[in-house]
Design an enzyme around this catalytic site. Structure first.
Site, mmCIF file in Angstrom:
data_model
loop_
_atom_site.group_PDB
_atom_site.id
_atom_site.type_symbol
_atom_site.label_atom_id
_atom_site.label_comp_id
_atom_site.label_asym_id
_atom_site.label_seq_id
_atom_site.Cartn_x
_atom_site.Cartn_y
_atom_site.Cartn_z
ATOM 1 N N TRP A 102 0.674 -1.485 0.101
ATOM 2 C CA TRP A 102 0.273 0.138 0.486
ATOM 3 C C TRP A 102 0.568 1.299 -0.096
ATOM 4 O O TRP A 102 0.400 2.452 -1.082
ATOM 5 C CB TRP A 102 -0.610 0.345 1.360
ATOM 6 C CG TRP A 102 -2.008 -0.962 1.148
ATOM 7 C CD1 TRP A 102 -1.931 -2.132 2.055
ATOM 8 C CD2 TRP A 102 -3.223 -1.336 0.351
ATOM 9 N NE1 TRP A 102 -3.023 -3.164 1.672
ATOM 10 C CE2 TRP A 102 -3.740 -2.337 0.120
ATOM 11 C CE3 TRP A 102 -2.902 -0.834 -1.135
ATOM 12 C CZ2 TRP A 102 -4.637 -3.161 -0.427
ATOM 13 C CZ3 TRP A 102 -4.690 -1.414 -1.796
ATOM 14 C CH2 TRP A 102 -4.622 -2.575 -1.566
ATOM 15 N N ASP A 172 -1.443 6.691 6.374
ATOM 16 C CA ASP A 172 -2.860 5.799 6.649
ATOM 17 C C ASP A 172 -3.042 4.741 6.871
ATOM 18 O O ASP A 172 -2.116 4.081 7.539
ATOM 19 C CB ASP A 172 -2.535 5.311 4.659
ATOM 20 C CG ASP A 172 -3.197 3.532 3.786
ATOM 21 O OD1 ASP A 172 -4.210 3.310 4.500
ATOM 22 O OD2 ASP A 172 -2.831 3.923 3.117
ATOM 23 N N LYS A 196 -11.838 -1.646 7.219
ATOM 24 C CA LYS A 196 -11.511 -2.497 8.254
ATOM 25 C C LYS A 196 -11.667 -3.108 9.590
ATOM 26 O O LYS A 196 -12.056 -3.969 10.092
ATOM 27 C CB LYS A 196 -9.614 -2.097 8.109
ATOM 28 C CG LYS A 196 -9.547 -2.264 6.243
ATOM 29 C CD LYS A 196 -9.221 -2.976 5.681
ATOM 30 C CE LYS A 196 -8.607 -3.090 4.379
ATOM 31 N NZ LYS A 196 -8.079 -2.204 4.010
HETATM 32 C C1 PLP Z 1 -7.190 -1.722 2.244
HETATM 33 C C2 PLP Z 1 -5.753 -0.886 2.458
HETATM 34 C C3 PLP Z 1 -5.862 0.182 1.047
HETATM 35 C C4 PLP Z 1 -6.957 0.135 0.402
HETATM 36 O O1 PLP Z 1 -7.763 0.356 0.160
HETATM 37 P P1 PLP Z 1 -9.044 0.881 -0.938
HETATM 38 O O2 PLP Z 1 -10.246 1.249 0.338
HETATM 39 O O3 PLP Z 1 -9.925 -0.349 -0.802
HETATM 40 O O4 PLP Z 1 -8.879 1.114 -2.138
HETATM 41 C C5 PLP Z 1 -4.640 0.924 1.538
HETATM 42 N N1 PLP Z 1 -4.130 0.776 2.370
HETATM 43 C C6 PLP Z 1 -4.407 0.003 3.226
HETATM 44 C C7 PLP Z 1 -3.551 0.003 4.849
HETATM 45 C C8 PLP Z 1 -4.830 -0.938 3.166
HETATM 46 O O5 PLP Z 1 -4.907 -2.055 4.376
#
Ligand code: PLP
Length: 361
Positions: A102, A172, A196
């Site tokens: 990511w 993030d 999540k």
């Molecule tokens: C799941 C995840 C993403 C991607 O998220 P989307 O909502 O599917 O774009 C990005 N960064 C992290 C840390 C993630 O766990």
């Protein structure tokens, strides 16, 4: 009704009481005669829902008044572009730490819009640790410094934040939002896909310091400009109405049933300790992350044999412990034990692992 323990990395489990409340309110939301799915986002009833969701998020996360909360769509992946489009507009430079897929995707996207620098990476050892950071290597006039706080695929987390001085820290937090208290004032901006730890898929939460809004690059699409959504209180266009409603129920659950984020952290630490202690004592299973950088949310582990791993995943599924297969880039297993995974679910997993180890010696 038999519900399984779902160890998926996302979308993932939701608290049962939240699902029950949503079911109770499905046909008639609080006397409105409609489901939240059906109502106009401009209605008074819905306005109450989105306002309450934001108020609860502010209260639970203790978000300071000089930060805006934006409810967007497009997932965390859209933020990989929105961050540089909106923030990489002073020197046109930004620093990135590569701690997984990511983080790498975020960096690659930023490199399309400005000068993105990699200050450190842990790719040399399959992202199994958080690299030690030396502020002397940071870009002094960077517009921001980006990290992925909890690395969902590899199971690492920053236990200490980098000291970036006046350079805004952007994180993030998709897979750790609401899992523990976070000092929001240490960041210029935080973002997370909700699926999540917060709600079903479809909602992306941005928490951004006010002074960072309003400097987007000229080419920025209207929908990708934070200003657009800040000016319209996240109602520039139709928001993900139902997902925001579920986020509100999850926040009520954290506030009223769990007792806030400090309590949430205690529960998450207790769950993770049970699993990590077992991994450290097992002769068959081992965790893949260095001990000091272990995530409380995502726990990858392996047996060392692809055959045994596959057998484990298959038999665990049959026992009602589902979605334990590791990410294709790491192999083995991964147990995602987000907020909504009860202690009993982790205990059931550990018991199953003990039995599996005995039966497959
Ligand atoms: C799941 C995840 C993403 C991607 O998220 P989307 O909502 O599917 O774009 C990005 N960064 C992290 C840390 C993630 O766990």
């Amino acid at each position: 009704m038999a519900r399984v323990y779902n160890f998926s990395a996302g979308p993932s489990m939701l608290p049962e009481s939240v699902l029950q409340k949503a079911a109770d309110e499905m046909l008639d939301y609080q006397g409105s005669g409609q489901s939240v799915m059906e109502m106009s986002h401009r209605s008074k009833v819905y306005d109450g829902i989105i306002k309450e969701a934001e108020a609860l998020l502010r209260e639970v996360m203790e978000i300071p008044d000089n930060y805006r909360v934006l409810f967007l769509q497009g997932g965390a992946s859209s933020q990989f572009a929105m961050v540089p489009l909106n923030l990489m507009t002073g020197s046109g430079k930004a620093d990135y730490v590569i701690t997984g897929q990511w983080a790498k995707k975020a960096y690659k996207e930023a490199a399309r819009y400005g000068q993105a620098n990699v200050v450190a990476s842990s790719e040399d050892r399959t992202f199994s640790y958080i690299p030690k950071l030396d502020p002397a290597t940071f870009t002094p006039d960077a517009d921001y410094f980006h990290i992925c706080m909890n690395n969902t695929i590899y199971g690492t987390v920053y236990h200490e934040l980098p000291d970036t001085g006046d350079v805004p820290l952007v994180a993030d937090i998709s897979s750790c939002i609401l899992s523990r208290p976070i000092d929001v004032s240490r960041f210029g901006m935080l973002y997370a896909g909700a699926q999540k730890n917060m709600a079903p898929a479809g909602l992306t939460v941005v928490i951004i310091r006010e002074d960072l809004i309003g400097h987007a690059q000229e080419i920025t699409p209207t929908m990708f400009n934070y200003q657009t959504h800040a000016d319209a209180d996240s109602m520039f266009n139709t928001p993900p109405c139902y997902t925001i409603y579920i986020a509100k129920l999850v926040l009520e659950w954290i506030k009223n049933e769990v007792g806030g984020l400090s309590k949430m952290l205690e529960l998450n630490e207790k769950k993770a300790k049970l699993l990590y202690d077992f991994l450290d004592s097992s002769e068959m299973f081992r965790g893949t992350v260095v001990a000091e950088d272990r995530s409380l949310m995502n726990v990858p582990f392996v047996t060392g044999s692809d055959e045994l791993d596959a057998k484990f995943v298959k038999e665990a599924t049959e026992a009602g412990l589902v979605n334990l297969k590791g990410h294709r880039s790491v192999g083995g297993m991964r147990a995602s034990i987000y907020n909504a995974m009860p202690y009993e679910g982790v205990a059931a997993l550990v018991d199953f692992m003990k039995k599996f180890e005995l039966n497959n010696k």
